[in-house]
Enzyme design. Structure first.
Site, PDB file in Angstrom:
ATOM      1  N   TRP A 273       0.847  -1.207   0.000  1.00  0.00           N
ATOM      2  CA  TRP A 273       0.000   0.000   0.000  1.00  0.00           C
ATOM      3  C   TRP A 273       0.878   1.251   0.000  1.00  0.00           C
ATOM      4  CZ3 TRP A 273      -0.247   4.063   3.462  1.00  0.00           C
ATOM      5  CH2 TRP A 273      -1.316   4.939   3.322  1.00  0.00           C
ATOM      6  N   HIS A 274       2.035   1.162   0.710  1.00  0.00           N
ATOM      7  CA  HIS A 274       2.884   2.344   0.817  1.00  0.00           C
ATOM      8  C   HIS A 274       3.521   2.717  -0.521  1.00  0.00           C
ATOM      9  CE1 HIS A 274       2.527   1.726   5.150  1.00  0.00           C
ATOM     10  NE2 HIS A 274       2.853   2.992   5.247  1.00  0.00           N
ATOM     11  N   GLY A 275       3.813   1.763  -1.354  1.00  0.00           N
ATOM     12  CA  GLY A 275       4.417   2.129  -2.626  1.00  0.00           C
ATOM     13  C   GLY A 275       4.712   0.914  -3.470  1.00  0.00           C
ATOM     14  N   PHE A 425       2.330   8.767  -1.094  1.00  0.00           N
ATOM     15  CA  PHE A 425       1.505   7.564  -1.059  1.00  0.00           C
ATOM     16  C   PHE A 425       0.064   7.887  -1.415  1.00  0.00           C
ATOM     17  CE2 PHE A 425       4.730   6.610   2.417  1.00  0.00           C
ATOM     18  CZ  PHE A 425       5.625   6.097   1.506  1.00  0.00           C
TER      19      PHE A 425
END
Lengths: 425, 317
Positions: A273-275, A425
């Site tokens: 989800w962060h990257g 993000f």
């Protein structure tokens, strides 16, 4: 706008078909697929294409990968999760669909939380939006106080640490041992000051408008074990994954192996989800590994209270637990900060040299003094919502003196301007 | 709500007063103790930007001190001149560099753009008059407010270290090693003039720079010292020559009352330049030794100074 319209419409449709589970499911899946589809295209498409073409090239084939040259919409990860929580909650009959489009749009795009959270729930924010709000002096002052503290964390701690953390990470091949350890410690404080500072500013700003947002940080670096850390770090995201992924997967109801599997899944997804980079996935995986012992030993809910509650100083055991947890976390941050996996592994390999026991080459003494002062203030205020929340109990001259000192510190000790890390993000 | 707004305004006023108060207090402490006295005491002092900084090797010019510094607008030179005059009675003549780029609009940037403020303002802030600070604030509020904390921190460090000796912080001869004249001549860039002089280079001037040059002249005269405007040697292909006619007009119209010495045509080889505007150490040695001889030969008291200079030019003899 499309995402907001879609979730608003599918929410209404699910509510209309309350008794028809199949139709409800259809509208839910439509919303989930389109929302995640947007996220996939904008954020992950290039990553998948490049990774796939790399795998193919390792097998001896050449593939002309077709990547997209597009800008990631600001806050897409955050508002996608807002929308998803809304439609899932309607599907689960936890809330009614919102009929007023403006109210729903405010919920999705409320400006303090639009770009970097906290990730709100419709059950929490929508009723506040719909309620008539009146000005409350104490709440507004508390909001400003939290903004002031958030600014201090961001501008003084995060930006000052960033200068040296960037220098060390960007030139890690030139350093060894303790200097690289210092770099990861400084990055740990940079990301905490940066993200929790932003959250404080967002919460404080919302409070000026009479709205209470979800708490996002609760002094995570005073955690005594990794499960406690994850109950205190980016709380709105952790609880989102708990409610919408971990529990539907079975949560902690199954056997040990299924619990471990579920923990691995949510941490890897959280990392992703962060990257769109393998570094984030490894960061998530590493944190999942940290969690495994407490899952097996069923000690993941041991430390639910505030550390050294009611005492001025922690015990030696508490200090050792906190330092160990911090070291594990700072180690994992190396993957989060590194440009790629090669960089991260090279960074770690360079730590374990004889220079580990020598003094760092870079010695940012003023920054370290600021960090120590910051830790002391956070420790002193750890029972509150944020470090200086309990200041309201003090007399006015003391309160104003603290505000003025903080203002001066922000003004005089601000670091070089850095963008908020979580904006990407 | 009223109480809330009142308290915010009060806090804003209090915090602003606190910052201004600390700033003024530190500035006044520094002003009381700051030393600009040179040792050994010079008779001649050179001011200006990077051209004189690289041209006058003061170890080769008797009784002289070069305190030119790169990227210095007259706004900051004025402060230096004032302080040098106050504390150096031995000084007889002040040479102020005045070359093509110093009349150009680019000097506005050198006075108040963020990059120059962060370096020059933070350094000279204790000596800048309040009205001049307001000028900087109005011209570039963001840059000024960004530089202000750094200037206060610098002042605080000065006071905390009890180090008030500014005489070695004002600039000085720069021993330039580089030599890139030939490569620059091979790749003459048509935009180089704009880089050197700023936009509208040929028909507009930096009024603030010229005003401060006038103030420099006035204050030197008020102290009964000799002021000389100089143009140090530059390469014949120097980018700044594009405003030559405007430059000459300004010198003639606005500064005809001041001694003006033009060394721009001083003959040097390409390898004696660092680039088209700066002498390297070889060029500086040749020029400084020659300049020293001119001073010894009483250049400054001769009635036709420029003619004397031209008569003594090395290859014109």
């Amino acid at each position: 706008m499309f995402s907001t319209l879609l979730d608003y419409y599918t929410g209404l449709k699910m509510w209309e078909n309350k008794g028809n589970k199949n139709r409800k499911k259809f509208w839910l899946w439509l919303s989930v697929i389109v929302n995640l589809g947007f996220l996939g295209v904008f954020k992950y498409y290039n990553f998948f294409v490049e990774s796939f073409s790399e795998v193919i090239s390792h097998l001896g084939f050449q593939l002309n990968s077709w990547t997209l040259d597009i800008i990631l919409p600001v806050g897409i990860s955050f508002y996608t999760f807002h929308g998803l929580s809304y439609v899932i909650d309607i599907y689960n009959d936890k809330i009614e669909a919102e009929r007023n489009f403006v109210d729903y749009a405010v919920f999705v795009s409320f400006f303090p939380l639009l770009v970097a959270g906290p990730i709100e729930r419709a059950t929490h924010l929508l009723p506040q939006i719909k309620t008539e709000r009146t000005f409350d002096y104490d709440r507004a002052v508390d909001g400003l106080r939290q903004i002031l503290w958030g600014l201090c964390k961001k501008v003084v701690i995060a930006d000052q640490c960033a200068e040296f953390a960037d220098k060390i990470f960007n030139n890690s091949a030139d350093y060894e041992g303790s200097t690289l350890v210092l770099g990861s410690v400084l990055f740990a404080f940079q990301i905490y000051g940066d993200f929790s500072g932003y959250s404080d500013i967002a919460l404080g700003t919302a409070r000026l408008f009479g709205i209470e947002l979800l708490r996002n940080f609760a002094f995570p670096y005073f955690s005594r074990d990794i499960p406690e850390f994850w109950r205190r770090w980016h709380i709105s995201l952790s609880s989102w994954f708990r409610d919408y992924l971990y529990i539907p997967l079975g949560g902690s109801r199954g056997g040990t192996w299924s619990k471990i599997r579920n923990v691995l899944i949510i941490f890897i997804v959280s990392g992703f989800w962060h990257g769109a980079n393998w570094t984030f996935i490894v960061w998530g995986f590493l944190n999942a590994l940290y969690m495994v012992p407490s899952v097996i030993l069923k000690t993941n809910r041991t430390n639910l209270d505030i550390v050294a509650n009611g005492r001025l100083l922690p015990t030696l055991r508490e200090v050792i637990s906190m330092v160990t947890t911090f070291c594990l976390t700072a180690f994992a941050w190396i993957f989060f900060r590194a440009e790629n996996l090669d960089h991260a592994f090279d960074y770690i390999a360079r730590i374990f040299t004889p220079q580990l026991f020598a003094l760092p080459i870079i010695r940012p003494t003023p920054v370290l003094v600021l960090v120590v002062l910051f830790i002391a203030i956070e420790w002193n205020g750890r029972a509150g919502n944020y470090a200086i929340a309990n200041l309201y109990t003090k007399s006015k001259p003391i309160r104003w003196s603290v505000y003025l000192v903080l203002f001066l510190v922000i003004f005089l000790f601000q670091g070089k301007q850095q963008q908020f890390i979580y904006f990407q993000f | 709500m009223g109480n809330f707004i009142r308290n915010i305004i009060l806090f804003g006023l209090l915090s602003t007063s606190l910052i201004v108060g600390i700033d003024r207090f530190l500035s006044s402490l520094i002003n009381q103790h700051a030393s600009f006295a040179f040792d050994p005491a010079p008779r001649y002092v050179f001011f200006g930007h990077s051209h004189p900084e690289c041209a006058y090797n003061d170890s080769l010019i008797q009784d002289s001190r070069n305190i030119a510094e790169s990227s210095e607008a007259y706004f900051y030179t004025y402060l230096k001149v004032k302080k040098v005059l106050e504390q150096n009675p031995s000084v007889e003549t002040l040479f102020i560099e005045c070359t093509n780029n110093q009349i150009s609009p680019k000097m506005n940037d050198w006075t108040w753009d963020s990059r120059h403020l962060s370096h020059k303002y933070t350094k000279y802030a204790p000596f800048i008059h309040l009205s001049d600070q307001i000028t900087l604030l109005l011209q570039n509020p963001r840059g000024f407010l960004t530089s202000l904390p750094y200037s206060i921190k610098r002042k605080f460090t000065t006071v905390a270290r009890n180090d008030y000796d500014f005489s070695d912080q004002l600039g000085g001869y720069k021993y330039l090693v580089r030599y890139k004249t030939d490569s620059l001549l091979q790749n003459l860039n048509p935009l180089a003039a704009k880089d050197e002089l700023g936009m509208s280079a040929t028909d507009s001037v930096s009024r603030i720079n010229l005003n401060y040059l006038r103030r420099i002249i006035e204050i030197i005269r008020k102290n009964n010292k000799h002021v000389v405007l100089v143009r140090t040697p530059i390469h014949p292909m120097y980018e700044g020559y594009v405003n030559e006619s405007l430059y000459k007009r300004i010198i003639r119209r606005e500064f005809s009352d001041v001694d003006y010495l033009d060394f721009s045509k001083f003959p040097l080889q390409n390898e004696e330049f660092g680039d088209l505007g700066h002498l390297n150490h070889q060029g500086a040695k040749i020029f400084s030794e020659w300049f020293n001889q001119l001073l010894t030969d009483s250049l400054l008291i001769r009635p036709e100074k420029q003619k004397f200079i031209e008569s003594r030019m090395p290859r014109n003899q």
